[in-house]
Design a protein around this motif. Sequence first.
Motif, short mmCIF file in Angstrom:
data_model
loop_
_atom_site.label_atom_id
_atom_site.label_comp_id
_atom_site.label_asym_id
_atom_site.label_seq_id
_atom_site.Cartn_x
_atom_site.Cartn_y
_atom_site.Cartn_z
N LYS A 1 0.84 -1.19 0.00
CA LYS A 1 0.00 0.00 0.00
C LYS A 1 0.88 1.25 0.00
O LYS A 1 1.85 1.35 0.75
CB LYS A 1 -0.91 0.04 1.23
CG LYS A 1 -1.80 -1.19 1.40
CD LYS A 1 -2.86 -1.25 0.31
CE LYS A 1 -3.83 -2.41 0.55
NZ LYS A 1 -4.83 -2.53 -0.54
N LEU A 2 0.53 2.17 -0.86
CA LEU A 2 1.20 3.47 -0.89
C LEU A 2 0.45 4.46 -0.01
O LEU A 2 -0.78 4.48 0.01
CB LEU A 2 1.26 4.02 -2.32
CG LEU A 2 2.03 3.20 -3.36
CD1 LEU A 2 1.93 3.86 -4.72
CD2 LEU A 2 3.49 3.04 -2.94
N GLY A 3 1.19 5.28 0.70
CA GLY A 3 0.59 6.34 1.49
C GLY A 3 0.97 7.69 0.92
O GLY A 3 1.77 7.80 0.00
N TYR A 4 0.40 8.74 1.47
CA TYR A 4 0.67 10.06 0.92
C TYR A 4 0.40 11.16 1.95
O TYR A 4 -0.32 10.96 2.92
CB TYR A 4 -0.20 10.32 -0.32
CG TYR A 4 -1.69 10.29 -0.03
CD1 TYR A 4 -2.37 11.44 0.37
CD2 TYR A 4 -2.42 9.11 -0.16
CE1 TYR A 4 -3.73 11.41 0.64
CE2 TYR A 4 -3.77 9.07 0.10
CZ TYR A 4 -4.43 10.23 0.50
OH TYR A 4 -5.77 10.18 0.78
N HIS A 5 1.03 12.29 1.73
CA HIS A 5 0.73 13.54 2.41
C HIS A 5 0.52 14.59 1.34
O HIS A 5 1.18 14.57 0.30
CB HIS A 5 1.87 13.98 3.32
CG HIS A 5 1.97 13.23 4.60
ND1 HIS A 5 1.36 13.64 5.76
CD2 HIS A 5 2.62 12.08 4.91
CE1 HIS A 5 1.62 12.79 6.73
NE2 HIS A 5 2.39 11.81 6.23
N ILE A 6 -0.40 15.50 1.56
CA ILE A 6 -0.63 16.60 0.63
C ILE A 6 -0.28 17.90 1.32
O ILE A 6 -0.74 18.18 2.43
CB ILE A 6 -2.10 16.63 0.15
CG1 ILE A 6 -2.43 15.34 -0.60
CG2 ILE A 6 -2.36 17.85 -0.73
CD1 ILE A 6 -3.89 15.23 -1.02
N TYR A 7 0.57 18.69 0.67
CA TYR A 7 1.00 19.97 1.22
C TYR A 7 0.52 21.11 0.33
O TYR A 7 0.54 21.00 -0.90
CB TYR A 7 2.52 20.03 1.33
CG TYR A 7 3.10 19.11 2.38
CD1 TYR A 7 3.32 19.55 3.68
CD2 TYR A 7 3.44 17.80 2.06
CE1 TYR A 7 3.86 18.71 4.64
CE2 TYR A 7 3.97 16.95 3.01
CZ TYR A 7 4.19 17.41 4.30
OH TYR A 7 4.71 16.57 5.25
N ASP A 8 0.11 22.18 0.95
CA ASP A 8 -0.34 23.39 0.25
C ASP A 8 0.80 24.40 0.26
O ASP A 8 1.18 24.91 1.31
CB ASP A 8 -1.57 23.96 0.95
CG ASP A 8 -2.14 25.18 0.24
OD1 ASP A 8 -1.59 25.57 -0.81
OD2 ASP A 8 -3.15 25.74 0.73
N SER A 9 1.35 24.70 -0.92
CA SER A 9 2.47 25.64 -0.98
C SER A 9 2.02 27.08 -1.17
O SER A 9 2.83 27.99 -1.08
CB SER A 9 3.38 25.27 -2.16
OG SER A 9 2.76 25.62 -3.39
N CYS A 10 0.75 27.29 -1.46
CA CYS A 10 0.21 28.63 -1.72
C CYS A 10 0.95 29.32 -2.86
O CYS A 10 0.98 30.56 -2.92
CB CYS A 10 0.29 29.51 -0.48
SG CYS A 10 -0.37 28.78 1.00
N ALA A 11 1.56 28.57 -3.75
CA ALA A 11 2.36 29.13 -4.85
C ALA A 11 3.46 30.03 -4.32
O ALA A 11 3.87 30.98 -4.97
CB ALA A 11 1.48 29.89 -5.84
N SER A 12 3.95 29.70 -3.14
CA SER A 12 4.94 30.55 -2.46
C SER A 12 6.25 29.80 -2.28
O SER A 12 6.27 28.66 -1.80
CB SER A 12 4.39 30.96 -1.09
OG SER A 12 5.42 31.30 -0.20
#
Length: 527
Positions: free
Chosen positions: A59-70
């Motif tokens: 199983k693959l896991g993941y994290h999602i990060y918001d960079s705000c285009a910054s």
Amino acid sequence: MVVCFLHTPYYTVKDNYTTMPEPLSCTGSINTRELRFSRAMIFAIEEINNSTELLPGIKLGYHIYDSCASVPVTVHVAFQLSNGLDPVFYTGDSCSQSGMVMAVVGESGSTPSISMSRIIGSFNIPQVSHFATCACLSNKQQYPNFFRTVPSDQFQAEALAKLVKHFGWTWIGAVRSDSDYGNNGMASFLAAAHREGICVEYSESFYRTHPRSRFQRVADVIRRSTATVVVTFASSGDLRLLLEELSLEPSPPRQWIGSESWVTTTDMLRFSFCSGAIGFGIERSVIPGLRDFLLDLSPSKVAASPVLTEFWEDAFNCRLWKNKSVCDGTENIKTLQSPYTDTSQLRITNMVYKAVYAIAHAIHKAVCQETNSTTQCDKFTRIESKEVLTQLKKVYFSQNGYDVSFDANGDPVARYELVNWQKSESGSIEIVTVGHYDASLPVGQKFRINRNLTWVDGGTRVPVSVCSDSCPPGSRKLLQKGKPICCYDCIPCPEGEISNATDSPDCFPCPKLWLWRYLPFGLQCLD
């Protein structure tokens, strides 16, 4: 994991240089197109986790990060990844693994991708971008860990120059984002345009954080210019601000030529004065099952995710679990008109999908063995990100009819659709595919148009954009002082001299015993 900018425009931080800076935080509205990208990643991972052929039993896991285009936020995320994550224990399985990141999908922009690659590259963490197109990222000495499923702008720049040349436009304006994407892309285009004999009246840059006065100045340059064609290498977020400024006081009709970042972005179609725009977009695709996945948002799923909650509340103008304008359960996402639900133009979304599968195939090669038509994968094997990086270089597979591989620079084969903004019978503007560009084909076969185009203001005749009209036979060109070579006057040949070709740079003496006669622009020798 994936890094994309879920919020725009930027992060906010207050610095008074007397106390510890506040943590970086994102502000602005949610970018629903980027939300679709992140959800496409989840969809691809769930497909892989349910597959019996690719990474069976793993199983693959993941994290999602918001960079705000910054860039500052992206750098902060990159250092987090480089330091590793806390150990993760899976209670449902008899194993535990470190949360070390094996690979990164992202970033959406070139400048944040450059910043991230410089940091995580030192730790041999592979990075596969779905939307960072700057040609500079093909430099493996600087970015040895960088791959992408979207083509490099070097190919797009050359294709745009061929396009401009094809329609006989030798006098153009150029505008770009003041970023790695815009500056590098436009530099490549201008070099290619120069080789094609195309002249540039002006070249202007802007960025979303610039003051409004900058956008006003660029808009005034476009309004005052004599070039009717405007070539743009800009992100949709930057160009939107310029077009909003232009809409306040429309310029004379302009033929817009766009880069893939904005010309296939559906929410840009509201700028109707750009009707007739043409440009190159990533090939459209179909991802079976994705639309159903995107629309499968139960109240419990929405409530469990702060990002989905924000999206839901913004989309339906209501609040979950609050007293004011409470969502009453009648909200229907299937009727929502939003970039999130629009799967008619899956282009960059497919680049996300392919990036996830590329990483999965690389991991598969590192931990799985093929024996007698069966696949055995050791989920207890501890692999390093460097092994995934090595395997990514050799990845080759087909997914939903598309071949996925990387060349020595980490780039895919460059293929584009030529798109045209056309008005439909209902009066709305639609993105219509009118041709193709395939960089892998021989010279002379790369570019083809297979459908009629409509131009600025809905016209059917190709607009003209030249600095000076052609000089007829009987005259010669005289360059205008201080102007590009495309700007000249037509001077009649003096008595006894001839020019028998269009746009002749010189007149020549008539051969002896030849006759001559008057032409509107001078003399012609007669044999």
